[in-house]
Design a protein around this motif. Structure first.
Motif, mmCIF file in Angstrom:
data_model
loop_
_atom_site.group_PDB
_atom_site.id
_atom_site.type_symbol
_atom_site.label_atom_id
_atom_site.label_comp_id
_atom_site.label_asym_id
_atom_site.label_seq_id
_atom_site.Cartn_x
_atom_site.Cartn_y
_atom_site.Cartn_z
ATOM 1 N N UNK C 19 91.017 -6.666 -22.593
ATOM 2 C CA UNK C 19 91.108 -6.640 -21.125
ATOM 3 C C UNK C 19 91.077 -8.020 -20.485
ATOM 4 N N UNK C 20 91.117 -9.074 -21.280
ATOM 5 C CA UNK C 20 91.156 -10.415 -20.689
ATOM 6 C C UNK C 20 91.943 -11.324 -21.617
ATOM 7 N N UNK C 35 84.735 -16.936 -24.000
ATOM 8 C CA UNK C 35 84.149 -16.036 -23.007
ATOM 9 C C UNK C 35 84.691 -16.347 -21.631
ATOM 10 N N UNK C 36 84.753 -15.323 -20.786
ATOM 11 C CA UNK C 36 85.239 -15.485 -19.421
ATOM 12 C C UNK C 36 84.474 -14.492 -18.539
ATOM 13 N N UNK C 37 84.719 -14.511 -17.226
ATOM 14 C CA UNK C 37 83.991 -13.567 -16.359
ATOM 15 C C UNK C 37 84.186 -12.110 -16.773
ATOM 16 N N UNK C 38 85.358 -11.764 -17.310
ATOM 17 C CA UNK C 38 85.628 -10.356 -17.630
ATOM 18 C C UNK C 38 84.809 -9.895 -18.839
ATOM 19 N N UNK C 40 82.217 -11.136 -20.188
ATOM 20 C CA UNK C 40 80.764 -11.257 -20.093
ATOM 21 C C UNK C 40 80.242 -10.486 -18.881
ATOM 22 N N UNK C 41 81.089 -9.654 -18.291
ATOM 23 C CA UNK C 41 80.694 -8.789 -17.171
ATOM 24 C C UNK C 41 80.018 -9.558 -16.046
ATOM 25 N N UNK C 42 80.617 -10.685 -15.646
ATOM 26 C CA UNK C 42 80.089 -11.387 -14.478
ATOM 27 C C UNK C 42 80.287 -10.492 -13.259
ATOM 28 N N UNK C 43 79.296 -10.458 -12.340
ATOM 29 C CA UNK C 43 79.431 -9.607 -11.159
ATOM 30 C C UNK C 43 80.751 -9.891 -10.433
ATOM 31 N N UNK C 44 81.500 -8.850 -10.132
ATOM 32 C CA UNK C 44 82.758 -8.990 -9.396
ATOM 33 C C UNK C 44 83.985 -9.028 -10.282
ATOM 34 N N UNK C 45 83.827 -9.332 -11.565
ATOM 35 C CA UNK C 45 85.007 -9.389 -12.425
ATOM 36 C C UNK C 45 85.511 -7.976 -12.696
ATOM 37 N N UNK C 46 86.794 -7.876 -13.025
ATOM 38 C CA UNK C 46 87.405 -6.575 -13.307
ATOM 39 C C UNK C 46 88.269 -6.716 -14.553
ATOM 40 N N UNK C 47 88.468 -5.636 -15.288
ATOM 41 C CA UNK C 47 89.364 -5.719 -16.444
ATOM 42 C C UNK C 47 90.777 -6.082 -15.979
ATOM 43 N N UNK C 48 91.420 -7.023 -16.686
ATOM 44 C CA UNK C 48 92.733 -7.537 -16.269
ATOM 45 C C UNK C 48 93.911 -6.733 -16.807
#
Lengths: 93, 473, 445
Positions: C19-20, C35-38, C40-48
């Motif tokens: 997904x990223x 690792x990226x926001x997706x 690592x489930x950073x708040x606000x990230x969404x699967x791409x």
């Protein structure tokens, strides 16, 4: 009553929320009040269809291209406890 | 307050520099903020730096689309390097490693960002009182709540601290504070504005949107922030023109739907305001059509049954391991449970536990009930919009209430959302605009339209601003 | 009767995660760099959005396993459980996209797509998210296997198919297996976390013996989940708390349901490479080798390829002998040919041996060295000249008067003994045939 005290304690455990005695006493009647209100939906004339989302997006796939994130260090920097580049948690033996 | 168009024109023709405009806004900030508590993290230094750069752009006759107009961003949107708290102790010290798509577009279009705005914790609330950083106050009368959850956005726009604000709406979180503070707020069609970088509340309902003092500001903002984003898979490949259709409202060709049902339980000044607005449009040649909305009150339980489980799912990620509040303990279980217990406020725990309950395997029936109720709402609107172009209702059935009045009565608090949640469930656009005054308390009216009718709704508000008069008593 | 079924997790060979766009080469980088926001489930990230290559590879596998590809919309579900390696504390796992397949007599129930979690080192208490979001398929079989041998056989066939399709991200990792096993009179037990076919064999043997022992002692076998401890070679019961988890499955609102386009399925079907059973048939008809040898070769893709290459160069008979011998050595080491670094060394070894540039004992020695020492390069021996061999033969004759006497008295075995002495003394540098010739000459002089 929809939720009993034992139910609430179990749900809190599943949800990983360590509720105090006071919190349980306050929340329990609120939950039941809310759930009884929501249960009224059962009496409403509902259509026989389940709708999850209203998106119009098509299920397009993403091209398989590897593009590394620009700043992984900024992610590591947020770990509340770390060892080197690892996030640290209690071991599980 | 000067109209946004005039401000923009003065900057564009060199009468006022973006830096000078910013300083005017900062002066208002210094004066009003101590009382309002509309900001969690002001970013004055970065804003000044930004404005200076835009000064030179404007001198080269560039600087579109915002020319240094001043924005506030609700504190549930990520900006790389700027703390994002979601008004929660859980994220008191969280600094995102990336920037939300709508914010990126604001930066690219020369909007100056003055800071991160106060809100209800994780956007859970309709009064602005659940923030870990203290409640925001109503900009028109500080004894009253500003509405929520985009409380800081509503108050900051109304007080003139910012020209524009970016909020998010899951069940009314843009429209409710817009109504309570007497400003305009648009909840766009679901998927029209990218959610990438917006902290989740309920993923199938969340949508970012603007608040502004008038319809022009909404159109200006929407032209920039809407549009397809490959990073958000529910975002729509739809391009609309808001400024282009702003002054093209043609009353003769529009039908507004209305049902007395929408006034059930509304307070008298609210009822009078809505009747006043209806009469205005009718007098201008708009056809008012009685529509049947038999299932409108189904939306209320449906909303909560959909939102709770999605919220509980979204909140799983907060565990004290990757970011956010961490309480140390001997075991893994205790680290997670204690971090969550200490990091979350009361309403958050309430919703997580409700959502966990509803999504448990043995309670699957509850969630399916929610999805059926949702389908019912969507069909009801679909039918209604075969007859009319938009539907008028109050935004909130009641006037703003005083701080502390409802905070311990969740059911009463939830009822404030009854007329805003239907649009979220149906994924349709809805706009709240100032339509009346009861003393110094604003009253908002709401227009809902079919999917992607967002520009039409904004132009209808513009028409009211230009041709109509607000009701008052 | 024993009943065995599997859930097999295969990391798919793609450049980016499910997904990223983070790279998938988690074995080759510092912790927490892919690792990226997706992921690592950073708040606000969404699967791409879903990685296209995952769909292609997944469908390819499903077709090779004779599955039916579903054409209805397929949803990604959220499976909730708290664990440090799972950044969002839910795992995204799709509904089955393929059902009703068959391989080597075992029915495939379904295949679905999942994201791999990161790595939580239980003993150190450290977490690395590099692996988080790497695409997996999970292949679920029916409990059709009735012995450890059948189970091993199936996994070997599956592994071969996956190798022929070239879909495994890291062949040295292979796949992870959860095995469920039951014997008559007992409930089904699931054994999780087995990392190799060899491990599956050990775990199954252990578990079946345990079940039999329990029943013999009059105890009940209850349904449970156990963990395979590779180091201690035992299965361990997981605590109640962990098994009784309610996953609260929910369709992921961030991912619109996906369709597999029938046109894509047909395109992939047309591109399907030769599969192990097809290659087996071809080896039998083209080279005239027997079925069993052919199966042995094709079930290790590298070995099958090596056989074909050698057959053209050193002849079918030699190639068969070489490859069977090699398979034996690999079996002893629980390895596939692909586990051997610089496998081209095996071809040069075969060339050296079959062209007579090295002797048989040296070949045996070299083969083991090639398998065990990645730096070892086989080279032609410097064979001793006839004069040099003659000098050594004389030394040996002088040092072994008893054997010489025996030989002269007609004891044929004594000659073998003396040749052996020469080979040992020359450390294999003497060609044994020549050594015999020269030795005979010297003894008869």
């Amino acid at each position: 009553m929809v939720i009993s005290r034992e139910d609430l304690e179990h749900i809190a455990k599943v949800a990983r929320i360590a509720l105090t005695e006071d919190e349980i006493n306050e929340l329990l009647p609120q939950f039941n009040e809310i759930l009884e209100l929501l249960a009224r939906a059962r009496e409403l004339p509902l259509v026989d269809e389940e709708l999850l989302s209203t998106t119009d997006a098509e299920d397009e796939f993403r091209e398989d291209a590897a593009i590394p994130f620009s700043d992984p260090d900024a992610i590591v920097a947020q770990f509340p406890k770390k060892r080197g580049r690892y996030a640290e948690v209690p071991p599980n033996l | 307050m000067p109209m946004l168009e005039e401000t923009l024109e003065k900057i564009r023709n060199g009468e006022v520099l973006p830096s000078e405009h910013l300083e005017e806004k900062i002066a208002i900030f210094e004066e009003r903020e101590p009382e309002l508590n509309a900001f969690i993290t002001p970013t004055l230094d970065q804003a000044r730096e930004q404005a200076k750069n835009i000064d030179s752009l404007v001198r080269q006759e560039k600087g579109e689309a915002f020319y240094g107009l001043v924005w506030g961003i609700k504190d549930n949107f990520a900006i790389k390097g700027v703390r994002m708290t979601c008004a929660s102790k859980m994220l008191e010290n969280y600094v995102p490693p990336y920037t939300a798509t709508p914010v990126e577009r604001i930066f690219e279009n020369n909007g100056v960002i003055l800071g991160k705005l106060n809100m209800d914790e994780f956007a859970c609330g309709s009064s602005g009182e659940t923030s870990y950083f203290g409640p925001t106050r109503n900009a028109r009368n500080p004894e009253y709540v500003p509405g929520g959850s985009s409380s800081g956005a509503g108050a900051a726009v109304a007080a003139g601290i910012v020209d524009l604000a970016l909020g998010s709406d899951t069940g009314g979180s843009i429209r409710n504070p817009a109504s309570f503070n007497g400003v305009v707020g648009l909840k766009p069609t679901y998927g029209l504005v990218s959610r990438y970088g917006l902290a989740d509340l309920a993923m199938s309902l969340d949508v970012p949107g603007p608040l502004a003092s008038d319809a022009y500001g909404i159109a200006l903002a929407m032209d920039v922030i809407h549009g397809y984003d490959p990073r958000d898979r529910v975002s729509a490949k739809v391009q609309l023109s808001f400024l282009g259709s702003l002054d093209k409202f043609d009353p003769g060709s529009v039908r507004i739907g209305f049902s007395d049902k929408l006034l059930d339980g509304a307070e008298a000044p609210v009822v009078k305001t809505i009747q006043h607005v209806l009469k205005f449009y009718e007098s201008k040649g708009v056809e008012v059509v009685e529509v049947d909305l038999p299932d409108i009150w189904t939306a209320f339980p449906a909303y909560y049954l959909v939102m709770y489980p999605e919220f509980a799912s979204a909140m799983q990620k907060f565990d004290g391991i990757k970011y956010g509040h961490r309480t140390d303990a001997q075991t893994l279980y205790d680290v997670v449970a204690k971090s969550r217990d200490e990091g979350f406020g009361k309403e958050i725990k309430r919703r997580i536990i409700m959502g966990t309950f509803i999504s448990m395997a043995k309670n699957a029936e509850w969630y399916r009930l929610a999805l059926r109720a949702r389908a019912t709402i969507v069909r009801m609107f679909k039918k209604a919009f075969e007859q009319v172009d938009m539907i008028l209702s109050p935004t909130v059935p009641t006037l703003p209430f005083k701080l502390g009045e409802r905070i311990n009565d969740p059911v009463k608090m939830y009822m404030a959302d009854a007329l805003t949640v239907p649009a979220n469930l149906a994924g349709i656009p809805a706009i709240s605009f100032p339509a009346g005054w009861y003393g110094d308390l604003p009253i908002g009216a709401q227009l809902m339209g079919p999917r992607y009718s967002d520009p039409l709704l904004v132009s209808a508000v513009r028409f009211f601003e230009k041709e109509g008069k607000q009701w008052s008593e | 009767m024993v009943r065995i079924g599997f859930e097999i997790h295969v990391q798919l060979k793609t450049k980016s995660k499910l997904f990223c766009t983070c790279p998938t080469n988690f074995l080759d980088v510092e912790p927490n760099t892919n690792v990226c926001p997706v992921c690592t489930a950073q708040p606000g990230s969404k699967p791409n959005g879903i990685n296209e290559e995952v769909i292609r590879k997944a469908v390819l596998v499903a077709l090779a396993l004779n599955c039916k590809i579903r054409t209805e919309p397929i949803r990604f579900m959220r499976k909730h459980y708290f664990y440090p390696d799972l950044p969002s504390n839910y795992q995204r796992t799709s509904e089955p996209f393929a059902v009703d397949g068959e391989l080597a007599g075992v029915r495939i129930r379904e295949i679905h797509i999942e994201e791999d979690p990161g790595r939580y080192e239980l003993r150190d208490g450290t977490v690395d998210y590099n692996r988080s979001g790497v695409p997996l398929i999970e292949i679920v079989t029916e409990p059709d296997m009735t012995s450890v041998e059948e189970a091993r056989d199936f996994l070997k066939h599956l592994r071969a198919v996956l190798d022929y399709l070239d879909v495994i991200l890291y062949p040295q990792i292979g796949f992870r297996v959860d095995a469920n096993v039951s014997i008559e009179g007992g409930e089904r037990v699931e054994v999780k976390n087995i990392n190799s076919i060899h491990g599956v064999v050990r775990a199954l043997k252990y578990e079946i013996a345990r079940h039999k022992r329990m029943l013999a002692m009059g105890k009940k076998i209850t349904r449970e989940t156990r963990h395979w401890d590779e180091v201690r070679g035992v299965t361990v019961s997981l605590r109640e708390k962990e098994t009784a988890e309610d996953y609260r499955y929910m369709p992921d609102p961030d991912i619109p349901p996906y369709h597999i386009d029938p046109a894509l399925v047909e395109q992939l079907r047309a591109q399907m490479p030769e599969l192990p059973h097809q290659k087996k048939d071809r080896l039998v008809s083209e080279y005239g080798i027997d079925e069993s040898a052919a199966w042995t070769f094709v079930l290790d893709k590298g070995l099958g390829d090596l056989f074909e290459s050698l057959a053209d160069r050193v002849g079918v008979k030699n190639a068969t002998a070489f490859c069977l011998n090699l398979r034996g050595e690999l079996n002893y080491r629980n390895k596939y040919l692909s586990d051997i670094q610089k496998p081209e060394r095996l071809e040069s070894l075969a060339d050296l041996y079959f062209s007579g540039k090295i002797t048989k004992p040296v070949y045996v020695d070299y083969l083991r060295k090639v398998l065990d020492d990645p730096t070892f390069v086989p080279k032609a021996q410097e064979l001793l000249s006839e004069d040099e061999i003659r000098a050594i033969a004389r030394e040996i004759i002088a040092a072994n008067p008893d054997a010489v006497a025996d030989y002269r008295n007609g004891e044929k075995k004594a000659l073998n003994f003396l040749v052996g002495q020469i080979v040992a003394k020359t450390k294999g540098k003497a060609d044994p045939k020549k050594a015999i010739q020269i030795l005979r000459g010297e003894l008869n002089r």
